[in-house]
Scaffold this motif. Sequence first.
Motif, PDB file in Angstrom:
ATOM      1  N   PHE A  37       0.806  -1.220   0.000  1.00 16.34           N
ATOM      2  CA  PHE A  37       0.000   0.000   0.000  1.00 16.34           C
ATOM      3  C   PHE A  37       0.841   1.273   0.000  1.00 16.34           C
ATOM      4  N   CYS A  38       2.143   1.179   0.261  1.00 17.43           N
ATOM      5  CA  CYS A  38       2.991   2.366   0.386  1.00 17.43           C
ATOM      6  C   CYS A  38       3.906   2.521  -0.821  1.00 17.43           C
ATOM      7  N   ASP A  39       4.033   3.746  -1.280  1.00 15.09           N
ATOM      8  CA  ASP A  39       4.905   4.054  -2.413  1.00 15.09           C
ATOM      9  C   ASP A  39       6.333   4.279  -1.921  1.00 15.09           C
ATOM     10  N   LYS A  40       7.284   4.141  -2.794  1.00 10.43           N
ATOM     11  CA  LYS A  40       8.677   4.353  -2.427  1.00 10.43           C
ATOM     12  C   LYS A  40       8.915   5.819  -2.113  1.00 10.43           C
ATOM     13  N   LEU A  41       9.655   6.075  -1.039  1.00 12.03           N
ATOM     14  CA  LEU A  41       9.959   7.445  -0.641  1.00 12.03           C
ATOM     15  C   LEU A  41      10.945   8.070  -1.618  1.00 12.03           C
ATOM     16  N   ALA A  42      10.627   9.270  -2.085  1.00 14.44           N
ATOM     17  CA  ALA A  42      11.555  10.001  -2.947  1.00 14.44           C
ATOM     18  C   ALA A  42      12.691  10.556  -2.092  1.00 14.44           C
ATOM     19  N   ASP A  43      13.877  10.555  -2.635  1.00 17.27           N
ATOM     20  CA  ASP A  43      15.026  11.052  -1.879  1.00 17.27           C
ATOM     21  C   ASP A  43      14.870  12.543  -1.621  1.00 17.27           C
ATOM     22  N   ALA A  44      15.255  12.967  -0.429  1.00 10.45           N
ATOM     23  CA  ALA A  44      15.189  14.381  -0.061  1.00 10.45           C
ATOM     24  C   ALA A  44      16.177  14.625   1.073  1.00 10.45           C
ATOM     25  N   PRO A  45      16.707  15.852   1.194  1.00 12.54           N
ATOM     26  CA  PRO A  45      17.708  16.149   2.227  1.00 12.54           C
ATOM     27  C   PRO A  45      17.246  15.824   3.645  1.00 12.54           C
ATOM     28  N   VAL A  46      15.960  15.994   3.928  1.00 15.95           N
ATOM     29  CA  VAL A  46      15.488  15.812   5.298  1.00 15.95           C
ATOM     30  C   VAL A  46      15.727  14.392   5.808  1.00 15.95           C
ATOM     31  N   TYR A  47      15.715  13.417   4.921  1.00 16.58           N
ATOM     32  CA  TYR A  47      15.906  12.031   5.357  1.00 16.58           C
ATOM     33  C   TYR A  47      17.306  11.778   5.920  1.00 16.58           C
ATOM     34  N   HIS A  48      18.259  12.604   5.511  1.00 15.25           N
ATOM     35  CA  HIS A  48      19.625  12.444   6.007  1.00 15.25           C
ATOM     36  C   HIS A  48      19.788  13.000   7.420  1.00 15.25           C
ATOM     37  N   ASP A  49      18.778  13.711   7.906  1.00 20.59           N
ATOM     38  CA  ASP A  49      18.834  14.293   9.257  1.00 20.59           C
ATOM     39  C   ASP A  49      18.146  13.415  10.297  1.00 20.59           C
ATOM     40  N   LEU A  50      17.589  12.280   9.884  1.00 20.28           N
ATOM     41  CA  LEU A  50      16.809  11.450  10.792  1.00 20.28           C
ATOM     42  C   LEU A  50      17.689  10.476  11.570  1.00 20.28           C
ATOM     43  N   TYR A  51      17.258  10.161  12.796  1.00 18.60           N
ATOM     44  CA  TYR A  51      17.938   9.130  13.578  1.00 18.60           C
ATOM     45  C   TYR A  51      17.745   7.770  12.894  1.00 18.60           C
ATOM     46  N   PRO A  52      18.667   6.843  13.080  1.00 15.93           N
ATOM     47  CA  PRO A  52      18.576   5.537  12.408  1.00 15.93           C
ATOM     48  C   PRO A  52      17.259   4.804  12.629  1.00 15.93           C
ATOM     49  N   LEU A  53      16.671   4.889  13.825  1.00 16.06           N
ATOM     50  CA  LEU A  53      15.443   4.123  14.080  1.00 16.06           C
ATOM     51  C   LEU A  53      14.275   4.619  13.242  1.00 16.06           C
TER      52      LEU A  53
END
Length: 345
Positions: free
Chosen positions: A98-114
Motif C-alpha cells: 500500500f505504500c509508495d517508495k519514498l523520494a530522496d530528499a535532504p530531510v531524510y539524512h537528518d533522521l535518527y537511524p530508528l
Amino acid sequence: MIKTRLATAAFAACMSLTALTASAQPTLYVGSYGGSTQTAFEKSIIPAFEKAHDVKIVYVPGNSTDTLAKLQAQKDKEELNVVLLDDGPMYQAVQFGFCDKLADAPVYHDLYPLAHMSDKAVALGVVATGLAYNTDAFRKAGLPPPTSWTALTDRRFSQKIAIPPISNTYGLQTLLMFARLNGGSETRIAPGFDALIKQVAPNVLAWEPSPGKMTELFQDGDVTLAVWGSGRVLTLAQTGFPIRFVYPKEGAMALLTAVCPVVQNRQAELSQQFVQYLLSPQVQTLLAQTQAWGPVNSKTELAPAVAATVPYGKDQIANLKTTDWAVVNEKRADWTNQWNRQVER
C-alpha cells in the motif's frame, strides 16, 4: 450598450477562469489519528502546507486499524494519499503493497537511524514504553524509584501492578523485553513467556488495555506501578497526579508513529512533499509540544520543558529498543493464544 456587453463578457470570462482555477486546485487526503492529533494537524500543521503548495488537505480521522482497513478496502483504487499509522500496522501496509517508495530528499539524512523503517515508510515520532510509578506511594512506602524492568518481579508489588495485554503494544513490548532479558528475542519468545508467567504475573492486579481504566487504577490507589507509554504518563501527570515515567536501565522500548505516501497516487509529488514537511524541525517541534512525540529529526531543538516530556536527543533515542515487526506480525496470533491460555488465566 457595446461597453455593457463587453463588460459582461469580461466578467463572465473572469468568473470562468476563477472557477477553472478553483477546480484545478489539488486535494490531498490524509488518513491519520483523531482526537488531539486531528486538532493539531488542522489548526497548526496543515494550513502552512496548504498555503505554500496551493492545495486543499482533507483530514480523514481513524485509528491505525481503521486506516489500514480503508487501504485494504480501496485496493487498486486508493482514495487516501498519505497515511499515518502505528509502526506495527505500517509494516503490514508496506508488506501488503500500500505504500509508495519514498523520494530522496535532504530531510531524510537528518533522521535518527530508528526512523528509517524501510524505503517506503518512515517514522514521524517516537514515544517510549517503560515504567510508570506513583511517586507519593513509593515515597510513603520508603521505596526507591524503579530503575529496571525487573521491578515488575519484585514481590513487594504483589497485586499492585498493571500491564496492558498482548493485544496492546505496551503489553506486547513487555513480553519482548522479558524475552531479551532472559536470552530470547522475537524469534525465541519462550523465555519471555516463562518470565511473565512465573515472575511477573503473580504481581499483576490487572491486564488493562484502556488508558482511561489505567488512569483510574492509579488514581484509586489500586496500582502503584505499571508498564505504560511516556505520552500516556505525561497526560496523567498534567492533571497534577504524582506519576513519573522511567526509562529502565536496560532500555525502554520504542513505539513509533509512521507515515507513508500511498501507491497509485493521483497526487504523488504533493504526497512526497507532505511527508517531507512532517519531518521538518518546525513540525517535529509542534508534534512534540502537542502530541508528546519525540522528534526523529536530529536537527529539532526543543525547549527544556518540552524536551523533558519526550524521548529526545541522540543518546536517549539510541538507547530505545526497536521491535522486529516482520516477525511479530507473523507470530502475534500464536502468541496471543498462548498469552490467553497461560498469562491471563
